[in-house]
Structures are given as structure tokens and as C-alpha cells.
Design a protein around this motif. Structure first.
Motif, PDB file in Angstrom:
ATOM      1  N   TYR A  17       0.828  -1.448  -0.073  1.00 44.10           N
ATOM      2  CA  TYR A  17      -0.124  -0.045   0.064  1.00 44.10           C
ATOM      3  C   TYR A  17       0.729   1.245   0.094  1.00 44.10           C
ATOM      4  CZ  TYR A  17      -4.057   3.048   0.687  1.00 44.10           C
ATOM      5  OH  TYR A  17      -4.890   3.847   0.630  1.00 44.10           O
ATOM      6  N   ILE A  18       2.062   1.203   0.658  1.00 48.44           N
ATOM      7  CA  ILE A  18       2.903   2.189   0.669  1.00 48.44           C
ATOM      8  C   ILE A  18       3.458   2.607  -0.957  1.00 48.44           C
ATOM      9  CG2 ILE A  18       5.032   3.365   1.416  1.00 48.44           C
ATOM     10  CD1 ILE A  18       4.472   2.041   4.162  1.00 48.44           C
ATOM     11  N   ALA A  19       3.570   1.536  -1.443  1.00 46.56           N
ATOM     12  CA  ALA A  19       4.216   1.413  -2.785  1.00 46.56           C
ATOM     13  C   ALA A  19       3.126   1.961  -3.677  1.00 46.56           C
ATOM     14  CB  ALA A  19       4.625   0.146  -3.448  1.00 46.56           C
ATOM     15  N   TYR A  20       1.880   1.573  -3.574  1.00 39.11           N
ATOM     16  CA  TYR A  20       0.684   2.245  -4.183  1.00 39.11           C
ATOM     17  C   TYR A  20       0.717   3.832  -3.883  1.00 39.11           C
ATOM     18  CZ  TYR A  20      -4.106   3.637  -4.745  1.00 39.11           C
ATOM     19  OH  TYR A  20      -5.157   4.290  -5.282  1.00 39.11           O
ATOM     20  N   ALA A  21       0.572   4.206  -2.628  1.00 42.30           N
ATOM     21  CA  ALA A  21       0.571   5.572  -2.287  1.00 42.30           C
ATOM     22  C   ALA A  21       1.720   6.418  -2.864  1.00 42.30           C
ATOM     23  CB  ALA A  21       0.547   5.730  -0.727  1.00 42.30           C
ATOM     24  N   ASP A  22       2.996   6.033  -2.911  1.00 47.93           N
ATOM     25  CA  ASP A  22       4.240   7.024  -3.760  1.00 47.93           C
ATOM     26  C   ASP A  22       3.681   6.984  -4.809  1.00 47.93           C
ATOM     27  OD1 ASP A  22       5.265   6.972  -1.153  1.00 47.93           O
ATOM     28  OD2 ASP A  22       6.865   5.292  -1.611  1.00 47.93           O
ATOM     29  N   GLU A  23       3.513   5.825  -5.731  1.00 48.14           N
ATOM     30  CA  GLU A  23       2.846   5.925  -7.222  1.00 48.14           C
ATOM     31  C   GLU A  23       1.785   6.975  -7.386  1.00 48.14           C
ATOM     32  OE1 GLU A  23       3.878   5.194 -11.147  1.00 48.14           O
ATOM     33  OE2 GLU A  23       4.744   4.462  -9.185  1.00 48.14           O
ATOM     34  N   LEU A  24       0.832   6.916  -6.515  1.00 48.99           N
ATOM     35  CA  LEU A  24      -0.430   7.927  -6.525  1.00 48.99           C
ATOM     36  C   LEU A  24       0.047   9.313  -6.419  1.00 48.99           C
ATOM     37  CD1 LEU A  24      -3.469   8.045  -6.709  1.00 48.99           C
ATOM     38  CD2 LEU A  24      -3.326   7.776  -4.296  1.00 48.99           C
ATOM     39  N   VAL A  25       1.100   9.633  -5.634  1.00 46.57           N
ATOM     40  CA  VAL A  25       1.451  10.941  -5.263  1.00 46.57           C
ATOM     41  C   VAL A  25       2.371  11.253  -6.692  1.00 46.57           C
ATOM     42  CG1 VAL A  25       3.259  12.293  -4.250  1.00 46.57           C
ATOM     43  CG2 VAL A  25       1.816  10.907  -2.973  1.00 46.57           C
ATOM     44  N   SER A  26       3.112  10.467  -7.234  1.00 46.53           N
ATOM     45  CA  SER A  26       3.402  10.806  -8.478  1.00 46.53           C
ATOM     46  C   SER A  26       2.526  10.890  -9.672  1.00 46.53           C
ATOM     47  CB  SER A  26       4.738   9.450  -9.038  1.00 46.53           C
ATOM     48  OG  SER A  26       5.053   9.680 -10.347  1.00 46.53           O
ATOM     49  N   TYR A  27       1.474  10.175  -9.709  1.00 39.50           N
ATOM     50  CA  TYR A  27       0.533  10.242 -10.818  1.00 39.50           C
ATOM     51  C   TYR A  27      -0.075  11.658 -10.561  1.00 39.50           C
ATOM     52  CZ  TYR A  27      -4.048   9.381 -12.865  1.00 39.50           C
ATOM     53  OH  TYR A  27      -5.161   9.481 -13.702  1.00 39.50           O
ATOM     54  N   GLU A  28      -0.601  12.041  -9.222  1.00 40.74           N
ATOM     55  CA  GLU A  28      -1.304  13.374  -9.125  1.00 40.74           C
ATOM     56  C   GLU A  28      -0.183  14.506  -9.482  1.00 40.74           C
ATOM     57  OE1 GLU A  28      -4.540  13.770  -8.252  1.00 40.74           O
ATOM     58  OE2 GLU A  28      -4.619  11.670  -8.115  1.00 40.74           O
ATOM     59  N   LEU A  29       0.957  14.373  -9.095  1.00 40.45           N
ATOM     60  CA  LEU A  29       2.040  15.652  -9.569  1.00 40.45           C
ATOM     61  C   LEU A  29       2.063  15.580 -11.067  1.00 40.45           C
ATOM     62  CD1 LEU A  29       4.023  17.583  -8.746  1.00 40.45           C
ATOM     63  CD2 LEU A  29       5.571  15.672  -9.013  1.00 40.45           C
ATOM     64  N   GLN A  30       1.901  14.263 -11.693  1.00 37.17           N
ATOM     65  CA  GLN A  30       1.918  14.709 -13.026  1.00 37.17           C
ATOM     66  C   GLN A  30       0.725  15.213 -13.484  1.00 37.17           C
ATOM     67  OE1 GLN A  30       3.240  10.931 -14.759  1.00 37.17           O
ATOM     68  NE2 GLN A  30       3.427  11.551 -17.096  1.00 37.17           N
ATOM     69  N   LYS A  31      -0.196  14.943 -13.096  1.00 33.08           N
ATOM     70  CA  LYS A  31      -1.632  15.585 -13.635  1.00 33.08           C
ATOM     71  C   LYS A  31      -1.423  17.043 -13.302  1.00 33.08           C
ATOM     72  CE  LYS A  31      -5.449  13.704 -11.846  1.00 33.08           C
ATOM     73  NZ  LYS A  31      -6.548  13.193 -11.106  1.00 33.08           N
ATOM     74  N   PHE A  32      -1.074  17.523 -12.365  1.00 33.56           N
ATOM     75  CA  PHE A  32      -0.940  19.118 -11.886  1.00 33.56           C
ATOM     76  C   PHE A  32       0.109  19.533 -13.033  1.00 33.56           C
ATOM     77  CE2 PHE A  32       1.598  22.226  -9.699  1.00 33.56           C
ATOM     78  CZ  PHE A  32       0.443  23.266  -9.772  1.00 33.56           C
ATOM     79  N   LEU A  33       1.171  18.731 -13.303  1.00 32.21           N
ATOM     80  CA  LEU A  33       2.322  19.351 -14.349  1.00 32.21           C
ATOM     81  C   LEU A  33       1.522  19.594 -15.703  1.00 32.21           C
ATOM     82  CD1 LEU A  33       5.575  17.761 -13.287  1.00 32.21           C
ATOM     83  CD2 LEU A  33       4.803  20.073 -13.206  1.00 32.21           C
TER      84      LEU A  33
END
Length: 83
Positions: A17-33
Motif C-alpha cells: 500500500y505504501i508503494a501504491y501511495a508513492d505511485e499515486l503521489v507521482s500520478y497526481e503530481l504529473q496531472k498537476f504538471l
């Protein structure tokens, strides 16, 4: 000691789940960019670099979305009984 995460009455493996949460943060940052990139495309419509980068981001977001779904399913241990 409970090493699992519980979210919305579902048990998750903590490490997965921590690996999933890390990837989710990366995904959300990319959406913002991508939003910033769209602003740049509007500001400089003659520069095709931003348009190409936008297309690459779109494809990457689609693949990351599918990857996130699989990661979350793999992290799930079981659903808690709601009663």
C-alpha cells in the motif's frame, strides 16, 4: 503489532500500500504538471514541443492509471465484514 493498513473497511498489505501511495503521489503530481503544460500550450501555441510533451504525458497518465489500479488490487488482503 498490526503491520497492515486499514482503509475504508479493507485490509491492505502495508508495504504494497505504501508503494501504491508513492505511485499515486507521482500520478497526481504529473496531472498537476499537465495542467501547467496546457497553460503553456495556450500561451505559446506555435511551440510544438509543449504539444508533444502533452501527448506523452497523456499516454503516461493512462498507463499509470492502469498500473495504480493493479497495485491497489495487489495490496488488498481482504474486505472487512461490515456488520
Amino acid at each position: 503489532m498490526n503491520l497492515n493498513c486499514i482503509k475504508q473497511k479493507v485490509d491492505y498489505d502495508r508495504d504494497l500500500y505504501i508503494a501504491y501511495a508513492d505511485e499515486l503521489v507521482s500520478y497526481e503530481l504529473q496531472k498537476f504538471l499537465k495542467v501547467i503544460l496546457k497553460i503553456l500550450i495556450t500561451a505559446v501555441p506555435t511551440d510544438q514541443t509543449f504539444a508533444l510533451l502533452n501527448e506523452a504525458y497523456e499516454q503516461d497518465l493512462i498507463s499509470k492509471s492502469a498500473k495504480l489500479k493493479i497495485m491497489k488490487q495487489n495490496a488488498r488482503i481482504n474486505e472487512k465484514n461490515t456488520q
